[in-house]
Design an enzyme around this catalytic site. Structure first.
Site, PDB file in Angstrom:
ATOM      1  CG  ASP A 211      -1.886   1.114   1.282  1.00 41.19           C
ATOM      2  OD1 ASP A 211      -2.732   1.171   0.381  1.00 41.19           O
ATOM      3  OD2 ASP A 211      -1.825   1.939   2.219  1.00 41.19           O
ATOM      4  CD  GLU A 284      -2.227   2.138  -3.467  1.00 39.77           C
ATOM      5  OE1 GLU A 284      -3.358   2.632  -3.641  1.00 39.77           O
ATOM      6  OE2 GLU A 284      -1.619   2.213  -2.389  1.00 39.77           O
TER       7      GLU A 284
END
Length: 565
Positions: A211, A284
């Site tokens: 993330d 990401e």
């Protein structure tokens, strides 16, 4: 048994051509009837994912968390929140997936912790200048009384990226105030996450989705962001659904994509390489260019990075062609495999982005067919195989922290629990009888898994056909792709013996020569076609083989063709 070994070259790592399915844990399947999805619910639905034809599932955070950002505010990286189960349930899920030939990717959140993490509690208790505060980004404020934020950065979720604590210092949070950013220049931080990696690798996970992978390091002096007159200081491209293309002038982003971040991933790569089974990590990383995306996947760093340039491209043959060419060129420079994605839990579902209704769904199916034909791996988001659109969630039911800070609708509309069966809520989502944590809309019965299964015109069966065909055709077609835009609106991709044609225009177009392997919508006869062309025309049912030359490609439709030679 269906599995990735059926089609991926054993000399190649499994993730290079895998289809990965994102499971938003709260909204996939509820095992205990409390209206919230959980790990046992996922385990019970693993056969569905195997039969759909995917190779791996990526599960969003299930760690202990106060759930201010639905798990992306982690209080303990090596446990399971009781809302979702326990470590035994995680082990059962891993074992069940592996037995079915599925890999499991788990979400890792290294940019920030929860404000309820033990480290942050210790930082607040210890006070200014303490070693405990050095793990986060605490700073004195500006102005005579220190009552102004330390810089002009804005949170991705709206408002200033700084919150002041009782003793007068401010801490940085690029997202919600309950998600304080870590200072990755502190050695404790890197050590913590190496331990976290090993904890889950030892339990058998096959990979990690990282993330905010581009956000761990900020410029060391935390200077102001330089912004133009038409810009606002803040998040740049992060979680944006605006088109991301190569730009004449890049936005100043001192909080994102700093060069020091790559040392983190070089360290992590050594950990991953220590374990057998081709363990992997996918970033990401909302970067501004394809080249900057490629830096995350150099041979000694991460294995993949999400290609958000494909997700954010408008419905346009030229835009798709540009993304394909730029992505493959950038990946080739670092000998990495590309990724392709159209939806996830942070963006509007792509049928809605493409206009909604029948047109939006037609375009979504066509874009999916093009994506699945490209070299590299594809990432699907739960419910897209059902053709689900963005749900207009009533304000009283919205829970996204970005909505709570900005008043904008936020991301709840793509996170509504998916329908499995029945004609009323909760549509088989769990054993309960009421609405789940975000209410499902009325009239969703025809879009459920049960309703679409066996209906050859349904989006679910289209996905099943496309994924099965990908195994036998697309993954053996090589990595070279010839890209052409014909008369503005027709995208033609040639990859080995496979040709993909996408009509983004408003009029039907004649298909080139070749056997139609699959189409995203029925293909009408071409009245000007050659009736004596070799082969047998198809019936027009999506996925039925036919003879190009007797077929037209309607607007908002894609088709795969086999080389006639």
């Amino acid at each position: 048994m269906s599995g990735m070994a059926d089609f991926i070259d054993p000399k190649s790592e499994w993730w290079r051509q895998a289809v990965c399915y994102e499971v938003y844990v709260r909204s996939f399947a509820d095992g205990d009837g409390d209206g919230v999805g959980d790990l046992p619910g996922i385990t019970a639905r693993l056969p569905y994912l195997r039969d759909l034809g995917v190779d791996a599932l990526w599960i969003t955070p299930f760690y202990p968390s106060p759930q201010h950002d639905h798990g992306y505010d982690v209080a303990d990286y090596t446990g399971v929140d009781p809302l979702f189960g326990d470590l035994a349930a995680a082990d059962d899920l891993l074992a069940g997936a592996h037995e079915l030939g599925l890999r499991v990717i788990v979400d890792l959140v290294p940019n920030h912790t929860s404000s309820e993490h033990a480290w942050f509690a210790a930082a607040l208790a210890a006070g200014p200048g303490s070693p405990e505060r050095a793990r986060y980004l605490f700073r004195q404020g500006r102005g005579p009384e220190g009552d102004l934020p330390p810089n002009n950065w804005q949170s991705v979720f709206g408002g200033p990226a700084w919150t002041r604590v009782e003793d007068g210092e401010w801490y940085l949070h690029l997202f919600d105030p309950t998600q304080p950013d870590l200072d990755w220049r502190h050695p404790d931080v890197g050590d913590l996450f190496e331990d976290v990696l090993r904890f889950w690798l030892d339990r058998g996970v096959d990979g990690f989705r990282i993330d905010v992978a581009h956000g761990l390091y900020k410029v060391e002096d935390l200077r102001d962001q330089v912004v133009g007159q038409d810009e606002q200081a803040g998040s740049g491209a992060v979680n944006s659904t605006q088109t991301m293309v190569e730009r004449d002038a890049l936005r100043d982003e001192p909080m994102w994509d700093q060069p020091e971040v790559h040392e983190v991933y070089r360290r992590w790569r050594k950990v991953l390489d220590f374990y057998d089974g081709d363990r992997m990590a996918v970033a990401e990383a909302w970067t501004q260019t394809s080249d900057s995306m490629a830096r995350f996947v150099r041979s000694d760093e991460l294995h993949q990075s999400f290609n958000f340039h494909w997700l954010t491209a408008p419905w346009s043959a030229a835009a798709f062609a540009e993304v394909v060419e730029q992505t493959l060129s950038a990946m080739a420079l670092v000998d990495a495999s590309a990724t392709w994605v159209l939806s996830n839990h942070d963006v509007e579902r792509h049928p809605s982005r493409y206009g909604g209704g029948e047109r939006g769904l037609a375009r979504a199916r066509a874009a999916t067919l093009a994506m699945l034909a490209l070299p590299g791996s594809a990432y699907l988001y739960q419910g897209e195989e059902l053709g689900l659109e963005q749900v207009d969630v009533a304000p009283e039911h919205r829970q996204d922290p970005s909505y709570l800070r900005t008043g904008e609708p936020g991301r709840d509309g793509c996170r509504v629990p998916i329908p499995w069966s029945g004609d009323h809520a909760p549509y088989g989502f769990g054993p309960g009888s009421g609405q789940p944590w975000i209410p499902q809309p009325e009239g969703w019965g025809p879009q459920s898994v049960a309703a679409q299964t066996g209906n050859q015109d349904s989006t679910l069966e289209f996905y099943r056909r496309a994924l099965a065909l990908r195994r036998s055709v697309a993954t053996t077609a090589g990595d070279e792709v010839a890209v052409e835009v014909v008369d503005t609106d027709l995208l033609v991709l040639r990859r080995g013996d496979l040709t993909v044609v996408v009509n983004t225009g408003s009029t039907p177009r004649a298909l080139p020569a070749g056997e139609v392997l699959i189409a995203s919508a029925p293909l009408p006869d071409d009245p000007d076609g050659d009736p004596d062309a070799p082969g047998t025309p198809g019936t027009g049912t999506p996925g039925t083989a036919g003879t190009a030359g007797t077929r037209l490609l309607p607007p908002d439709t894609a088709a795969w063709l086999a080389d006639p030679s």
